[in-house]
Scaffold this active site. Sequence first.
Site: not given
Lengths: 358, 358
Positions: B102, B171, B195
């Site tokens: 990511w 993030d 999530k």
Amino acid sequence: MARCYNFCAGPATLPQAVLETARDEMVDYQGSGMSIMESSHRGKQYSAVHEEAEANVRELMGVSDEYAVLFLQGGASTQFAYIPINLLGAGQTADYTNSGAWAAKAIKEAKLIGNVNVAADCGKEIPTRVPTAEELQLTDGAAYLHITSNETISGAQWKTFPTVAAPLVADMSSDILSRPIDVNQFGLIYAGLQKNLGPSGAALVIIRKDLAERVPANTPTMFKYKTHIEQGSMFNTPPCFSIYILNLVTRWLKGQGLENLFAQNAAKAATLYAAIDAGDFYRGTAVCECRSDMNVTWRLPSEELEATFIKQADAEGFKGLKGHRSVGGIRASIYNAFPPEGVDALVTFMKDFEARNG
Amino acid sequence: MARCYNFCAGPATLPQAVLETARDEMVDYQGSGMSIMESSHRGKQYSAVHEEAEANVRELMGVSDEYAVLFLQGGASTQFAYIPINLLGAGQTADYTNSGAWAAKAIKEAKLIGNVNVAADCGKEIPTRVPTAEELQLTDGAAYLHITSNETISGAQWKTFPTVAAPLVADMSSDILSRPIDVNQFGLIYAGLQKNLGPSGAALVIIRKDLAERVPANTPTMFKYKTHIEQGSMFNTPPCFSIYILNLVTRWLKGQGLENLFAQNAAKAATLYAAIDAGDFYRGTAVCECRSDMNVTWRLPSEELEATFIKQADAEGFKGLKGHRSVGGIRASIYNAFPPEGVDALVTFMKDFEARNG
């Protein structure tokens, strides 16, 4: 359970059967032990939804393999930037028509990216209208021509589409799948879901694949149509629940039969315009030949009467009739899922209101 | 109704009580005669949802008025572009840490916009980890330092955050609101909802307002944080249903009590890591001091055994345990809403599986 008549411009009324299915499947989607909202976007449950939604859109609109069908985030407002970023090369010019508030927003964003020619401008005319094909001042070799097929705020709609050399790009947010069109006449069609197709949170983009090749290489990955074409709208996690509802709505559309639905849409609008034209009390906002079948706009003799009309209508279960805050007046949004009996009931209310106040 | 144990990495399990409320309110939202999906985003029903969701996020995370709380579309992947577009001025450099898949995506997009210095790179190390504060090679006067607080794929997590001169951008897609943090340590925090916070289709962005002033004037309106701050995330139609579910989840979080929830998250992870460490059969993927409390990753002695493990677990109702397709192995995502009894049940299964195959 009492459902109201929801005339909101978007988010807008959905088929009750779709909502009931969503309710029944919410906690345990088809025996999977989880909601579709909790299901991996790469798993078999959601994949089947995603693929069926694309297949249904292709079938309903007659989309050939020359075109990609994409589900993207950010609404039509994000497409206002994506289109020139992807399609408007350096040194080129894009033609835009200004037919009202939404077209003006598209023009504003395109000007931030490249050269724009406003090919016709009737955006501020009252009564409201869209340009005619004859008045378009087109650019030789334009990257594309952008139109707004239906102006949600002013209630003006293109009834036929101009035939031009450049790819035709259309914002169909408020009339997609409400009437027959030939997709092959367009280079790109886009629409936020939240009027005719589903809830907010996703936009449908139908793009002729060759146009996606124009994009500069150094464009952020998410901003490239090419990315989403190559990844089947799964480059990152899609807005799964919005697409799930879209899929249920496309099933419902198929069940209705498009010809029936298109005829019903025209009939609903005709009923309402006939009520407006029946006397001098109500006055339509758009010129007759541009009257929208989706957003019917009209005025009353005074703003005070308009406020009273909206208030009394609301009390009787006719919701969302207030015109857009930028223009005032009355607006009845009667998209695909809006029931004909709601239009009939509104017409009865209008006659009563006029009798009491005319 | 049988609910499974859903270990998916995102979209992921949601509190059952949230789903039941969404089910019960689906067709007629609180007596309004319409679904919240059909409700105007400017109307009183949705406005109340939108405002409460923001207020709840502010309360839960202790967000001061110096920061804006935004609900945007396009997922964290769109933020990878928005952040450098808004915060990385011409001639400036942004520092990024590479801790895995990511972080690498964030770096790739930032390089399309401006100058990037990779301040530390352990993105491909096995066992997986995140950088230490000591190894960061920072740029003097950097526009910001970007970190990925939890790598969903590798299962590595920052346990404390580096103190640096530049604004810290994180993030937090896979660990937001899973543990106590001090928002004031950050310039910008972002996270896809799907999530720990809700369904896919929206991203939460918490930004120190002064940072939004850096954006070049000719940036498309939708790409500017400034636009969304000024319009309260209502510049265009927001992803209303995703925010509605977020609001229900934030109510649920408040009801749980954050300290209880944080302790429960740590205990769930500790239980699972203890099972992994109990013998030589299972082997954790991340270095011990970086082990994620959200995404627990491990290997078995062979890929064949891993495939058998996943298949047998699935048959017993443990769903989504397959590691990301890019790395293989096993991954158990145990976000806020994942119940502790599901971890206990998995540990029992793991012991049985080892006894049968060890």
